[in-house]
Write an enzyme that holds these catalytic residues in place. Sequence first.
Site, PDB file in Angstrom:
ATOM      1  CB  CYS A 378      -3.520  -4.625  -5.724  1.00  0.00           C
ATOM      2  SG  CYS A 378      -2.051  -5.288  -4.975  1.00  0.00           S
ATOM      3  CD  GLU A 379     -10.126  -2.481  -6.604  1.00  0.00           C
ATOM      4  OE1 GLU A 379      -9.546  -3.500  -7.012  1.00  0.00           O
ATOM      5  OE2 GLU A 379     -11.114  -1.988  -7.154  1.00  0.00           O
ATOM      6  CE1 TYR A 407     -27.019  -9.996   3.061  1.00  0.00           C
ATOM      7  CE2 TYR A 407     -27.325  -8.232   4.662  1.00  0.00           C
ATOM      8  CZ  TYR A 407     -27.841  -9.258   3.884  1.00  0.00           C
ATOM      9  OH  TYR A 407     -29.191  -9.530   3.927  1.00  0.00           O
TER      10      TYR A 407
END
Length: 455
Positions: A378-379, A407
């Site tokens: 949700c972004e 990473y």
Amino acid sequence: MTTVSPALSVLPAGDRRAPNQQIWPLTAATTPSGHLAIGGCDVVDLVARFGSPLYILDEATLRTACQQYRAALTRLYPQAPHRILYASKAWSCLAVCAIVAREGLYIDAVSAGEILTAIEAGVPGDRIYFHGNNKSPEELRYGLEWGVTVVADNWHDLHGLQAWGGDRRPRVMLRVTPGIECHTHEYIRTGHLDSKFGFDPNEMPAVLAFASQQNWEVVGLHAHIGSQIFELQAHRDIVAALLPWYREGRETYNLPFTELNVGGGLGIRYTETDDPPTIADWVEAVVAGMGEVWAGSGLPWPTLLCEPGRSLIGPACVTAYTVGSQKTVPGIRTYVAVDGGMSDNPRPITYQSRYSSLLANRATAAADTVVTVAGKHCESGDVLLRDALLPAPTSGDILVVASTGAYNASMASHYNRLPKIAAVVVADGEANLILRRETPSDLLRQDCLPDRLRG
Ligand code: LLP
């Protein structure tokens, strides 16, 4: 426009090109049915067996990168021994530590968790270097118990070593901020003077004096200038920045320096436009920089240490996702959503990083459609690939993102309460689980519900 998937470079068996110059793992190939295979395993089968999303680590690529660092240092720096430390922050897990240790590498750890992982993978404490700009007393004591080399980053570390070192005669290195600028994302630059890491050069006389008064084995100096760096000059300059302090430590303060650690930082190829130097080029630049200043210095050649992370593990792993929903914004773009995103790969949203991709179940199909691959979080910024060229994806396709070894797993989160994803290592047609997929109940393991909130 019709182009064959531009990202997949199928390499002849046994190809030894520098892994950090390849977008895809060295063993990437296509099967007769047009699927992507890595390490002799069909990626579509791997997803069917181990679930989606899935990190797929190619052991051969990781080992080749380790071997290339070793071969280059052995060939180019015959004057003294060398040590290659794997910067385990790039991906710390038992299997990765075990593989690099079998290739003769040491481990750079920055927390008790990374030390524990290396130890449990069979790495002895005396092959671990402990970094970090804010080691807690517990972490420091833990590291000292295992006999790690402590890379002191600041006065907090020096005082901690004084307090907890006891009679152990700890092995210590000193980290210097070298004052070298390099061109990379500002969040991953560390060598410039305005950095939270290392001693400012102005402090070095006091640091050397303090260290010389302790019952420590102070073995040398360390510097690291940043990450995902393509230019060689910055790495060539490191030794010159360290030499004055190395000399002063030995000659003025009688410190038994024998080691010089030039850090990591070599970049990798995420997209066609990235053009990093090879591992051998990087070693050559560091050694050339050393030759320039050391040869006439009268100092004995030091043991040369480097600590790559990304260039070892980054190109060795891909992430496979399953395509789900789509949304077309007419005249603007088509969003194709996959079943992971910023929780398994936070790099695009954090550093605007770019990646390459293909469809594993149609790896040889024409890549004729431009789509934006979004995650399921949700972004709005949860976008893994902007304007990726792929065969028109449909629900159920297996979309694979390349060069996700560094990473990604190590920076994964539980955002939106997504369980962390599984990882397998592949080699010679065999696949083994190295990270179990979390279950929804794993997510509740650390939650506590006070009695007064029950019912
Ligand atoms: N040594 C030290 C002291 C470091 O801080 C680092 C990376 C390395 C070695 C390894 O650098 P490498 O060879 O991997 O470039 N999360 C960022 C990268 C942060 C790098 C942190 N330090 C990213 O995803 O790009």
